[in-house]
Design an enzyme around this catalytic site. Structure first.
Site, PDB file in Angstrom:
ATOM      1  CD1 TRP A   1      -2.341  -1.871   0.417  1.00  0.00           C
ATOM      2  CD2 TRP A   1      -2.497  -1.475   2.620  1.00  0.00           C
ATOM      3  NE1 TRP A   1      -3.246  -2.758   0.921  1.00  0.00           N
ATOM      4  CE2 TRP A   1      -3.363  -2.552   2.289  1.00  0.00           C
ATOM      5  CE3 TRP A   1      -2.447  -1.064   3.937  1.00  0.00           C
ATOM      6  CZ2 TRP A   1      -4.152  -3.198   3.237  1.00  0.00           C
ATOM      7  CZ3 TRP A   1      -3.225  -1.701   4.879  1.00  0.00           C
ATOM      8  CH2 TRP A   1      -4.066  -2.752   4.531  1.00  0.00           C
TER       9      TRP A   1
ATOM     10  CG  HIS B   1      -9.976   2.189   0.772  1.00  0.00           C
ATOM     11  ND1 HIS B   1      -9.468   1.472  -0.298  1.00  0.00           N
ATOM     12  CD2 HIS B   1     -11.016   2.914   0.264  1.00  0.00           C
ATOM     13  CE1 HIS B   1     -10.172   1.740  -1.382  1.00  0.00           C
ATOM     14  NE2 HIS B   1     -11.108   2.614  -1.071  1.00  0.00           N
ATOM     15  CD1 TRP B   2      -3.973   5.046   0.475  1.00  0.00           C
ATOM     16  CD2 TRP B   2      -4.526   7.149   1.006  1.00  0.00           C
ATOM     17  NE1 TRP B   2      -3.034   5.516   1.363  1.00  0.00           N
ATOM     18  CE2 TRP B   2      -3.338   6.799   1.708  1.00  0.00           C
ATOM     19  CE3 TRP B   2      -5.064   8.425   1.191  1.00  0.00           C
ATOM     20  CZ2 TRP B   2      -2.688   7.682   2.556  1.00  0.00           C
ATOM     21  CZ3 TRP B   2      -4.414   9.300   2.044  1.00  0.00           C
ATOM     22  CH2 TRP B   2      -3.242   8.929   2.711  1.00  0.00           C
TER      23      TRP B   2
ATOM     24  CG  ASP C   1     -13.883   4.282  -2.644  1.00  0.00           C
ATOM     25  OD1 ASP C   1     -12.888   3.549  -2.830  1.00  0.00           O
ATOM     26  OD2 ASP C   1     -14.469   4.367  -1.544  1.00  0.00           O
TER      27      ASP C   1
ATOM     28  CB  CYS D   1      -6.829   1.935  -2.482  1.00  0.00           C
ATOM     29  SG  CYS D   1      -5.813   1.779  -0.991  1.00  0.00           S
TER      30      CYS D   1
END
Length: 215
Positions: free
Chosen positions: A26, A100-101, A117, A158
């Site tokens: 991530w 989460h981004w 998203d 993400c």
């Protein structure tokens, strides 16, 4: 102390940050902050006055501090911007973190916040809260809409989707496109962008080293 790979504007990357560009990692606040800083610095002068890339630290402050953020954000002159790009994290505290981004975009001409998203619905509550807090600064007349976004096909990309979508929206604004199509942002495209950003960082690092050797 861990090696600093590159210092660029307000962004500083260490070797552990750069390693996150290799899958299946991530992206953290530092990498996203660097990419936004770099993209902002790459804008032509006129567009640089119209587009604002907010850092993860600033965006988290907006979400956590509510109306108190207005005075802090005033120097950024966000009401005058045509496009504001804001990384959204699902972290509920003021510190770095989260899992989460996603990306929130303010488009002035349409008086709307658009939320992109790559895992649809995951960050909607956080994006809505951020839009609500920013709306006070922008005059209280903005709408909010969940947009169709390129969908990630794994559990770790993400952050890269945020970077890719932000870059695409900025480019489309530059060329005057009303329709913000993001069809080119496929899983393969995102993987290639990881490599591209490593090349950019390597180039900046080599350039900085060469400059230091000449001084």
């Amino acid at each position: 102390m861990e090696k600093v790979v590159v210092s660029f504007g307000d962004a500083l990357l260490r070797s552990s940050d750069v390693a996150l560009l290799d899958p299946p990692h991530w992206l953290n606040d530092n990498i996203i902050g660097f990419t936004f800083e770099f993209l902002s610095s790459s804008l032509p002068p006129l567009q640089a006055q119209q587009v604002s890339f907010l850092s993860p630290e600033v965006s988290q402050f907006i979400k956590c501090c509510g109306n108190e953020a207005s005075d802090f954000l005033e120097p950024l002159d966000l009401p005058s911007k045509e496009l504001v790009l804001i990384p959204v994290n699902d972290n509920t505290g003021p510190e770095a973190g989260g899992t989460h981004w996603s990306l929130l975009a303010y488009v002035r001409r349409y008086t709307v916040f658009l939320h992109y998203d790559s895992s649809p619905g995951t960050n909607a509550p956080h994006a809505r809260l951020m839009a609500k807090n920013l709306d006070v600064l922008l005059g209280g007349k903005q709408n909010y809409r969940e947009e169709d976004a390129p969908v990630q096909h794994n559990s770790y990309d993400c952050g890269m989707y945020v970077v890719c979508v932000a870059e695409a929206l900025s480019e489309q604004h530059l060329h005057g496109h009303d329709s913000m199509f993001l069809r080119n942002i496929t899983p393969q495209f995102v993987t290639q962008k990881r490599v591209k950003w490593k090349e950019i960082i390597k180039g900046l690092s080599c350039k900085s080293l060469s400059h230091n050797l000449q001084v």
